[in-house]
Every structure is written in C-alpha cells, then in structure tokens.
Design an enzyme around this catalytic site. Sequence first.
Site, PDB file in Angstrom:
ATOM      1  N   ASN A   1       1.094  -1.288   0.086  1.00 19.67           N
ATOM      2  CA  ASN A   1      -0.080  -0.002   0.117  1.00 19.67           C
ATOM      3  C   ASN A   1       0.832   1.300   0.108  1.00 19.67           C
ATOM      4  O   ASN A   1       0.387   2.187  -0.632  1.00 19.67           O
ATOM      5  CB  ASN A   1      -1.016   0.114   1.032  1.00 19.67           C
ATOM      6  CG  ASN A   1      -0.117  -0.198   2.513  1.00 19.67           C
ATOM      7  OD1 ASN A   1       0.659  -0.650   2.683  1.00 19.67           O
ATOM      8  ND2 ASN A   1      -0.868   0.414   3.462  1.00 19.67           N
TER       9      ASN A   1
ATOM     10  N   GLY B   1       1.640  -6.050   7.530  1.00 15.68           N
ATOM     11  CA  GLY B   1       0.500  -6.959   6.302  1.00 15.68           C
ATOM     12  C   GLY B   1      -0.466  -7.151   7.283  1.00 15.68           C
ATOM     13  O   GLY B   1      -1.064  -6.792   8.315  1.00 15.68           O
ATOM     14  N   SER B   2      -1.128  -8.451   6.671  1.00 15.60           N
ATOM     15  CA  SER B   2      -2.351  -8.958   7.125  1.00 15.60           C
ATOM     16  C   SER B   2      -2.180  -9.793   8.500  1.00 15.60           C
ATOM     17  O   SER B   2      -0.964 -10.389   8.623  1.00 15.60           O
ATOM     18  CB  SER B   2      -3.040  -9.722   6.039  1.00 15.60           C
ATOM     19  OG  SER B   2      -2.604 -10.884   5.928  1.00 15.60           O
TER      20      SER B   2
ATOM     21  N   THR C   1      -1.313 -13.556   7.794  1.00 18.60           N
ATOM     22  CA  THR C   1       0.041 -13.720   7.451  1.00 18.60           C
ATOM     23  C   THR C   1       1.023 -13.668   8.714  1.00 18.60           C
ATOM     24  O   THR C   1       1.722 -14.550   8.765  1.00 18.60           O
ATOM     25  CB  THR C   1       0.815 -12.747   6.245  1.00 18.60           C
ATOM     26  OG1 THR C   1      -0.175 -12.855   5.197  1.00 18.60           O
ATOM     27  CG2 THR C   1       1.931 -12.904   5.831  1.00 18.60           C
ATOM     28  N   ALA C   2       0.621 -12.762   9.542  1.00 18.44           N
ATOM     29  CA  ALA C   2       1.308 -12.652  10.833  1.00 18.44           C
ATOM     30  C   ALA C   2       1.289 -13.707  11.805  1.00 18.44           C
ATOM     31  O   ALA C   2       2.343 -14.206  12.382  1.00 18.44           O
ATOM     32  CB  ALA C   2       0.821 -11.202  11.631  1.00 18.44           C
TER      33      ALA C   2
ATOM     34  N   GLU D   1       3.081  -5.236  12.256  1.00 19.47           N
ATOM     35  CA  GLU D   1       2.312  -4.011  12.284  1.00 19.47           C
ATOM     36  C   GLU D   1       0.998  -4.634  11.380  1.00 19.47           C
ATOM     37  O   GLU D   1       1.301  -4.801  10.130  1.00 19.47           O
ATOM     38  CB  GLU D   1       2.886  -2.813  11.793  1.00 19.47           C
ATOM     39  CG  GLU D   1       2.358  -1.565  12.350  1.00 19.47           C
ATOM     40  CD  GLU D   1       1.286  -1.080  11.211  1.00 19.47           C
ATOM     41  OE1 GLU D   1       0.005  -1.365  11.465  1.00 19.47           O
ATOM     42  OE2 GLU D   1       1.790  -0.540   9.921  1.00 19.47           O
TER      43      GLU D   1
ATOM     44  N   CYS E   1      -3.279   1.291   6.349  1.00 21.08           N
ATOM     45  CA  CYS E   1      -3.962   0.562   7.886  1.00 21.08           C
ATOM     46  C   CYS E   1      -4.615   1.483   8.772  1.00 21.08           C
ATOM     47  O   CYS E   1      -5.127   1.178   9.784  1.00 21.08           O
ATOM     48  CB  CYS E   1      -2.787  -0.177   8.334  1.00 21.08           C
ATOM     49  SG  CYS E   1      -1.418   0.870   8.706  1.00 21.08           S
TER      50      CYS E   1
ATOM     51  N   GLU F   1       6.852   0.999  16.623  1.00 25.93           N
ATOM     52  CA  GLU F   1       7.795   1.592  16.340  1.00 25.93           C
ATOM     53  C   GLU F   1       8.111   2.901  16.462  1.00 25.93           C
ATOM     54  O   GLU F   1       6.927   3.682  16.754  1.00 25.93           O
ATOM     55  CB  GLU F   1       7.711   1.348  14.380  1.00 25.93           C
ATOM     56  CG  GLU F   1       7.850  -0.043  13.981  1.00 25.93           C
ATOM     57  CD  GLU F   1       7.419   0.039  12.834  1.00 25.93           C
ATOM     58  OE1 GLU F   1       8.205  -0.180  12.004  1.00 25.93           O
ATOM     59  OE2 GLU F   1       6.079  -0.603  12.417  1.00 25.93           O
TER      60      GLU F   1
END
Length: 489
Positions: free
Chosen positions: A157, A233-234, A237-238, A255, A289, A470
């Site tokens: 994105n 990402g999603s 996936t995490a 994140e 996000c 972060e």
Amino acid sequence: PTMAHSQALLVLENFIGGKFFPCSSYIDSYNPATGDVYCRVPDSGKEEVEAAVKAAKDAFPIWSSKSPLERSQILNKLADLIEHDLEAFAQAESKDQGKTITFARTVDIPRAVHNFRFFASSVLHHVTECTEMPAMGCVHYTSRAPVGVAGLISPWNLPLYLLTWKIAPAIACGNTVVAKPSEMTSVTAWMMCKLLEKAGVPPGVVNVVFGTGAKAGEALVCHPDVPLISFTGSTLTAQRITERSAPHCKRLSLELGGKNPAIIFDDADLSQCIPTTVRSSFANQGEICLCTSRIFVQRGIYSEFLKRFVAEAKKWKTGNPSDPTVSVGALISKEHLEKVRNYVKKAQAEGARVLCGEGMDPLALPPGNQKGYFMLPTVIAEVKDESCCMQEEIFGPVTCVVAFDTEEEVIKRANGVKYGLAATVWSSNVGRVHRVAHRLQSGLVWTNCWLVRDLNLPFGGMKASGIGREGAKDSYEFFTEVKTITIKH
C-alpha cells in the site's frame, strides 16, 4: 505477447551483496490503472534468500563496528539521493501501486526520505543506563549492540514509505538486512538499490529479494540465521510468521490491520471534521492501515453529517493516477477490487443503504483506464455492528456511517472489533476528548485531526493489530540487544 512487447517490460533483479542478479523465474506485475502487465518481478525462493542471508552475515562484522556517526552520514547521503530523484520515484510508485501521483509526490517519497534522515539523527541520541550500589561496591550499566541479520517484509500500500521505515532503523543500529517487498509493488525498492553504492552503503548491508510471501517470505522467516523479523501486512500472514518463526525463538515486530473508528460528538467542528474524515476514509484509495472505516456520529447531528459528508465524498475525482486533479487512483489488483466490491454487495444484502459510490454513481474513466481497477469513494449507512463490513478490514475506498446516543455506548461499540490500531475523536470538549481517548483500545488516538505523526513517538496497535511498537526509542530497542554489565570495585 510479441517479442517487442516483452522487451518493453521492466524486468527487476534481486540485489544481493551489492550486485544485481537475474532470477530463474518471474512473476507478472500489473499496472493497476490500465490492467496491463508492465513489469516482471523475480519469483525468488530458498536459494536466493540463502545467498542474501549469507551476504548480510558477511557484511555484519564491518557494518556493526562502524560508529553511529559513520552510519548516520551514509543514511543521510541515501536520503539526499532519493530526494534528488523524487519525481522519478513518485512516478514509479504511482504507476506500480495505482495511487495518485499527487499522493506519491507529497506523502510516499518525502516520507521515505524523512525515514532515513530521522533515524540517521535519532541513532546519535540514544543513551544507556547506569545505576550504582554503593553498599555492595558495585556499579551496573547497560550496553546495546545490533542483533544481526534482520528480515524485513513490507506491504503493497505504501511501498517505499513502509520499506524504508524498516530499513532505516535496522541499519542505523548496525544490523544488516534482507528485505522482501510485496511482489505487487517492487519497483521503487529496486530503484533504491541502485543508489546504495553511491550513498556509501557497503555491499551486503542491504539485500533485497523479490518474490511472493509463500516462497521468498517463508524462506526468510524460516531461516535460522535471521534472528529478527519486522513485518507489516495482514493478521493472517502474521499468524503464519509467528508459527514458522517460533522454533527459532525469533524477535518479531508485527504491524497489522485496523478497523479504525472515528467518533464524532455533536459538539464537533464539522467544518474541520468533514473534510478530514473524508480524507481519513479515502486517502490512498482507503489502502492505509490507519484509514477510518467505521464512523460513529452522535444522533443529534447524524443527518446533517451524512448529507455534508456524502456531498464532500462525491467531490473526490476518481481516475488516471497521473492526472493531478484526481484524488482517488486505482486499487492494487483485480482480485482486491473484487473483494472490496463484495463487501458493498454484502452490506446491501443485509439491508444497509449505499449513499454514494459503488453501484450508485457512474464511474467515467479516460479511454486508457477502462480496464483499470477503479472504484468510487463509497459511503454506507445503517450497517449493523455485527456485519462483516463493520468487523473486517475492507482496505478500500469504503466507509460505514452509523448513529450513536451516549459516550458510554459509543466507547463500547468502537472497542467491539478484534483490531485496535488507530481511532479519531471529534469534540470541542477537552474533558471528553481525554476520557474517551483513555478508554479506547487503540495504539493511536487522534483528536480533532488525523495522521499527524511524530516519528519519535510509539506507533503500533493493540489486539489483532499487532505486536511491538515503532518509533525512535521503540525501533532502537527492537533492533538492538541489551546487555547488563555489573562491575564490583
């Protein structure tokens, strides 16, 4: 395609140990605004990741022994080089991602430059701790050292913006990196690789391996010599990254998604609130996000808000991203556009009202963009809280507007999703702003504004929106290992 056609395509190469290498197989990457293949991206796997990790490991002793000041100067030089080519980077980002040229020029590329400058500066100002125990004749102090090879996986994105936000603190702290950008938006990462040598980044400090999450990402996450993974990402996936990295006890920074509420009380200044909330709903096609996708409006101003909000949303022009008058570009892919449209269909099937956008207004596109992945800013009202449109991250130019009565009720409803990344509160009552901000389960709360960022401060989410933070101090802590040393004298 004919030979002439395939030669016109941009072909990316992996960047390993300071050199570019072709790959044995490639993935097609599409221009979202036209629907045509415009670029071929390496389909890397174990072998390429292995080579990149080896290059990063080999570069680590020299890079980590440089002083923070030496590394800082190199980061600043890289920032200057990207800034010098700002227009080329912006054009490439817009073409590759589908975002408007205006957004790439004013947000993405300037922020990528700022990421390097910010961490080049912040790394010079970290201090370690020291305590004394006079009765024991002891003094304790801490020292921090880089961890090793960092695996960095960034999304499609905000491609260069989010990649550099990982690379900058990782290498500023003395780590070396293997980065894997999204296979859908790899061009600006590849362009950055061309500037590394000129900036003075030694070979092997930054390696970029292109490919899919399933192949290249998996190989990176499972590699025993990569002790840190930073992923944006999603949530799905995490979960996989967490499982795959568990046997190696890796350090993770994740994140993830958001389902961010905007809470608008009846004493909000609508002249500020409405344009900002339109922006927070539809900026970058809603593919951020931090975008607001659930708007709670107090009942007394609900109908006025809706009328003005829809009128403002309709002013946002959708079309060719390189047209400076366009506010909404193309969505990332055909599949993603289909997914976002399906959410609107589901809302309609559940009895919600679509007030503008998808299926309601005609979408007029220039001749060259007829096959592109475009969608109008879409506003949905009267959606039930339990609807998937109010629970799941849509990640497109769609927002839901619902009414509420009391402060107590809206806090409960705003917190009633699995995510907790960002929230916005609109009210001119200072006491209320503080009260509500404290009770929202959200890593970031903006009041009477949106997306005002200071990189010094912690950034990240609660619940399913991620793990870790972060920021100046937080990134430093993630990318270094702390040691406590006790001296008896």
